[in-house]
Design a protein around this motif. Structure first.
Motif, short mmCIF file in Angstrom:
data_model
loop_
_atom_site.label_atom_id
_atom_site.label_comp_id
_atom_site.label_asym_id
_atom_site.label_seq_id
_atom_site.Cartn_x
_atom_site.Cartn_y
_atom_site.Cartn_z
N THR A 31 0.86 -1.18 0.00
CA THR A 31 0.00 0.00 0.00
C THR A 31 0.89 1.23 0.00
O THR A 31 1.96 1.23 0.61
CB THR A 31 -0.93 0.07 1.23
OG1 THR A 31 -0.11 0.18 2.41
CG2 THR A 31 -1.82 -1.15 1.35
N ARG B 289 -6.34 8.73 2.57
CA ARG B 289 -6.19 9.15 3.98
C ARG B 289 -6.97 10.44 4.19
O ARG B 289 -6.74 11.45 3.52
CB ARG B 289 -4.71 9.38 4.34
CG ARG B 289 -3.76 8.19 4.14
CD ARG B 289 -4.18 6.95 4.84
NE ARG B 289 -5.14 6.17 4.04
CZ ARG B 289 -5.66 5.02 4.42
NH1 ARG B 289 -5.33 4.50 5.58
NH2 ARG B 289 -6.52 4.37 3.66
N PHE C 10 -6.91 11.38 9.78
CA PHE C 10 -6.00 10.23 9.90
C PHE C 10 -4.71 10.74 10.54
O PHE C 10 -4.26 11.84 10.26
CB PHE C 10 -5.73 9.63 8.51
CG PHE C 10 -5.11 8.26 8.58
CD1 PHE C 10 -5.87 7.15 8.93
CD2 PHE C 10 -3.76 8.08 8.32
CE1 PHE C 10 -5.30 5.88 9.01
CE2 PHE C 10 -3.18 6.81 8.40
CZ PHE C 10 -3.96 5.72 8.74
N ALA D 297 -12.05 -0.86 0.77
CA ALA D 297 -11.78 -1.68 1.95
C ALA D 297 -10.68 -2.69 1.66
O ALA D 297 -10.44 -3.05 0.51
CB ALA D 297 -13.05 -2.40 2.40
N HIS D 298 -10.00 -3.06 2.72
CA HIS D 298 -9.04 -4.16 2.68
C HIS D 298 -9.44 -5.17 3.74
O HIS D 298 -9.83 -4.78 4.85
CB HIS D 298 -7.62 -3.66 3.00
CG HIS D 298 -7.02 -2.84 1.91
ND1 HIS D 298 -6.28 -3.39 0.88
CD2 HIS D 298 -7.08 -1.52 1.66
CE1 HIS D 298 -5.89 -2.43 0.06
NE2 HIS D 298 -6.36 -1.27 0.50
N GLN E 206 -7.38 -8.69 9.68
CA GLN E 206 -7.26 -7.22 9.63
C GLN E 206 -8.29 -6.70 8.66
O GLN E 206 -8.64 -7.38 7.69
CB GLN E 206 -5.88 -6.80 9.12
CG GLN E 206 -4.75 -6.99 10.10
CD GLN E 206 -3.40 -6.66 9.47
OE1 GLN E 206 -3.31 -6.12 8.38
NE2 GLN E 206 -2.33 -7.02 10.17
N GLU F 195 -9.60 -2.67 6.86
CA GLU F 195 -9.68 -1.21 6.84
C GLU F 195 -10.83 -0.86 5.92
O GLU F 195 -10.93 -1.36 4.80
CB GLU F 195 -8.40 -0.57 6.32
CG GLU F 195 -8.60 0.93 6.19
CD GLU F 195 -7.45 1.69 5.56
OE1 GLU F 195 -6.39 1.74 6.19
OE2 GLU F 195 -7.64 2.23 4.46
N ALA G 245 -12.33 2.51 4.22
CA ALA G 245 -12.05 3.94 4.01
C ALA G 245 -13.26 4.59 3.37
O ALA G 245 -13.73 4.16 2.30
CB ALA G 245 -10.82 4.13 3.14
N ILE H 94 -12.04 6.71 8.31
CA ILE H 94 -11.44 5.38 8.12
C ILE H 94 -11.71 4.54 9.37
O ILE H 94 -11.58 5.04 10.50
CB ILE H 94 -9.92 5.52 7.86
CG1 ILE H 94 -9.68 6.14 6.48
CG2 ILE H 94 -9.22 4.17 7.98
CD1 ILE H 94 -8.25 6.55 6.22
N ARG I 294 -10.39 0.94 11.13
CA ARG I 294 -9.35 -0.08 11.00
C ARG I 294 -9.42 -1.05 12.15
O ARG I 294 -9.76 -0.69 13.27
CB ARG I 294 -7.95 0.56 11.05
CG ARG I 294 -7.69 1.58 10.03
CD ARG I 294 -6.28 2.12 10.24
NE ARG I 294 -5.46 1.72 9.13
CZ ARG I 294 -4.16 2.00 9.02
NH1 ARG I 294 -3.52 2.59 9.98
NH2 ARG I 294 -3.50 1.64 7.95
N ASP J 290 -7.01 -4.59 13.61
CA ASP J 290 -5.90 -5.53 13.46
C ASP J 290 -5.94 -6.46 14.67
O ASP J 290 -5.79 -6.03 15.81
CB ASP J 290 -4.56 -4.77 13.43
CG ASP J 290 -3.37 -5.70 13.28
OD1 ASP J 290 -3.53 -6.93 13.43
OD2 ASP J 290 -2.26 -5.19 13.04
#
Lengths: 328, 332
Positions: free
Chosen positions: A151, A231, A235, B145-146, B234, B236, B238, B243, B245, B247
């Motif tokens: 990323t 971002r 952030f 998203a991840h 995990q 994320e 956005a 955001i 997140r 983990d």
């Protein structure tokens, strides 16, 4: 001691400031001048630091110079690089190297023809965690690389970055090249196939601010990279450079800016990460200057810049055709 | 509510423990072709142990059956039990092919029984929280998203996980959790692109998948069987104004370190855990039982489960061809 004489052409890309600071830390470098059509933009660095200012970069190139650092808008990299090469100056050029394959190949050839070196500014190669990852990979610690996910998410930079005639592209061009270069460096291979999305998802702008880039390398390694300007304002930092490398014998995770303190401020009204790791820009500048001084090949060539930028260009082609694009 | 558990592997044992503790529920029978495993589940749940389903069906008065069998056995057992008029809670993925999944769904509809597929991630408090947050407006509109889900290589009976014809591989078995969650979050998928790496010695399978949704949202998912680290999830999400997140390696609310090293024995299939009154599998099954009792719609429908299978198989196809797969039609 004969000092290396360096000129700066354009501060359009603000990396120039950090590169200048790193140059000025060195005893063996003399910054001979700063050329920028916008005098106000460079006043704090030229006049206020006692460095001669040039409105026209040709005048700077006419001076006794060994090398130039080019941080112009992307669209002018080729023109300025070729002029500098013709004037016999070595070039450190901000990324992305150029906006088309032919333009980049022309830059590389012109530098060769004039016997000057061309280095692409990929400071991420000088992140200490990245260098140690490279050593671990080269030592065979994780066996053969199979796959990678990276990323390079950031904040929307605005300005000329979102004006296509100056930037040539948005987030996908801006942020694919750094991590793509690391992927090339780590695998020792070349991207062969690209499938990508390039979209405008986050901001009121006409240019792409989001994307996802899948790559297959000639040696069979697969990879995916998120180059989005995703971002948001609150952030805790501007962005990230992460890379996960899956090998036959292990996994390496790089989170380049994880070396940070958490700062909770009522003054700024948000939580922030304060980075305390090594300065990658200084590593880049030192490497460039050392190569010029010692007459050794630069660590990151024009070809390296070309190989990464053309992945971003192919990403746009794929996003528009909705098909996998094969690179030659 | 009388319930039986068929299949007493890792998931069957988790069901046995949870159902035994659940008010208003009685586990009357547990079945496994391996008598020792059936006995173990029986001891945990207070049920009677069986080694074949027919004997169970002859001897017990049942309303509901939980199927915790390897994926390739889901369809024959669902069809058989639906015909007997039993409600079914079946582990994910629904089936190895979309046709099989749809056939299971249709059979349950035909026989007037409920079918629930255990897409438990919708019941994990961290994921449920993220879903609520993402839909609350605090991050604006979710755009990208991840998702990441890494674990050791699962060791099922006779190595069924490593047999692609029995488990479907890492995308269909593991990543399908995140596929389902991503579709819950973003809706219908427009295109799927995937790459898969599979190796023996040491056995591993790794996949990276990008989903592009009709809403224009983009999600990238990675799944890994054979990860040398701890079980890791995990994500994320956005949005254009924020955001979210998570983990799993950074949310330990309890950490106990013992001077003597860990005993070394590892679970056959890793199941994530975090200190909570009930594990998400408990909440999931309790929710399904409530749906049976009051006729309400579940948080994850059989149609959702079929759709997740459809997307997972599209990813497999993309990985084979190297080209994106464009999805057609509607979700269900």
């Amino acid at each position: 001691m004969n000092k290396i004489k360096v000129g700066f052409i354009s501060f359009a890309h603000m990396h120039a400031v950090s590169y200048l600071n790193s140059m000025q830390k060195r005893e063996d470098v003399e910054v001979v001048g700063i050329a920028d059509e916008n005098a106000e933009r460079v006043r704090p660095y030229s006049v206020e630091r006692g460095i001669p200012y040039y409105a026209n970069y040709d005048e700077l190139l006419a001076q006794d110079l060994d090398a130039v650092v080019i941080c112009s808008e992307n669209a002018r990299h080729a023109e300025i690089t070729k002029r500098a090469a013709a004037a016999g100056k070595h070039v450190l050029c901000e990324k992305p190297l150029g906006l088309s394959e032919s333009e980049m190949l022309d830059m590389i050839q012109t530098c060769k023809d004039n016997g000057v070196q061309l280095m692409t500014a990929f400071p991420c190669r000088f992140i200490t965690s990245v260098r140690q990852a490279k050593e671990a990979i080269d030592a065979g610690q994780i066996g053969e690389i199979l796959a990678m996910k990276g990323t390079n998410r950031g904040t929307m930079p605005g300005g000329w970055f979102i004006e296509r005639e100056h930037s040539g592209g948005g987030a996908v061009l801006d942020h694919t090249v750094h991590v793509m270069d690391l992927m090339h460096w780590f695998t020792g291979s070349v991207a062969e196939e690209v499938y990508a999305h390039a979209e405008t998802l986050f901001h009121e702008t006409d240019i792409d601010d989001a994307g996802m880039v899948h790559v297959k390398f000639a040696n069979g390694v697969v990879a995916v990279l998120d180059p989005s300007w995703s971002r948001n304002r609150t952030f805790p930092t501007w962005g990230d450079v992460t890379l996960e490398i899956i090998g036959t014998k292990g996994v390496i995770n790089i989170d380049s800016f994880a070396q940070k303190n958490d700062v909770y401020s009522d003054i700024t009204g948000k939580a922030a990460w304060s980075f305390w790791g090594d300065d990658m820009d200084e590593g880049l500048i030192n490497s460039f200057v050392d190569s010029i001084r010692d007459g050794k090949p630069v660590a990151i060539s024009g070809e390296d810049g070309y190989y990464s930028a053309r992945v971003a260009l192919a990403a746009y082609e794929s996003a528009s055709s909705k098909q996998t694009v094969r690179l030659k | 509510m009388n319930i039986a558990i068929i299949g007493c592997g890792t998931m069957g044992m988790a069901y046995a423990g949870n159902l035994a503790a659940m008010p208003g529920v009685k586990v009357t029978g547990v079945v496994d072709i391996n008598a020792g495993r059936a006995e173990k589940a029986a001891a945990v749940s207070g049920a009677k142990a069986y080694t074949d389903v027919d004997t169970l069906l002859q001897q017990e008065e049942l309303e509901t059956v939980a199927i915790c069998l390897p994926t390739y056995l889901h369809k024959p057992f669902v069809l058989k039990l639906a015909e007997k008029g039993l409600h079914i809670i079946c582990e994910k993925p629904a089936a190895l092919t979309l046709e099989d999944a749809l056939e299971m769904k249709a059979a349950c509809e035909k026989h007037g029984v409920r079918l629930f597929i255990g897409h438990v991630v919708r019941f994990f408090p961290n994921y449920a929280n993220a879903y609520r947050q993402a839909h609350s407006g605090v991050i604006g509109t979710a755009k990208m998203a991840h998702f990441k889900r890494y674990g050791s290589y699962p060791k099922g009976m006779d190595g069924w996980y490593s047999n692609h014809d029995q488990s479907g591989g890492v995308i269909l078995d593991l990543m399908i959790h995140d596929i389902d969650f991503a579709c819950w979050l973003f809706g219908e998928v427009e295109s799927v692109f995937a790459s898969v790496i599979k190796r023996e010695e040491p056995e591993m399978e790794y996949a990276q998948v990008t989903l592009r949704f009709k809403s224009s949202a983009i999600a990238n998912l990675t799944g890994y069987w054979g990860y040398p680290g701890p079980f890791t999830t995990q994500f994320e999400i956005a949005g254009d104004q924020g955001i979210i997140r998570f983990d799993s390696n950074q949310v330990q609310s309890l950490d106990i370190k013992l001077a003597a090293g860990p005993s070394g024995e590892q679970a056959a299939v890793q199941i994530p855990s975090s200190p909570s009154l009930h594990d998400p599998y408990y909440d999931e099954v309790q929710h399904f039982i409530k749906c049976i009792q009051d006729g309400s719609e579940p948080r994850v429908s059989a149609a959702d489960a079929c759709y997740a299978v459809e997307i997972a198989l599209a990813a497999e196809r993309s990985a084979r061809t190297g080209q994106p797969v464009i999805m057609g039609g509607n979700a269900s």
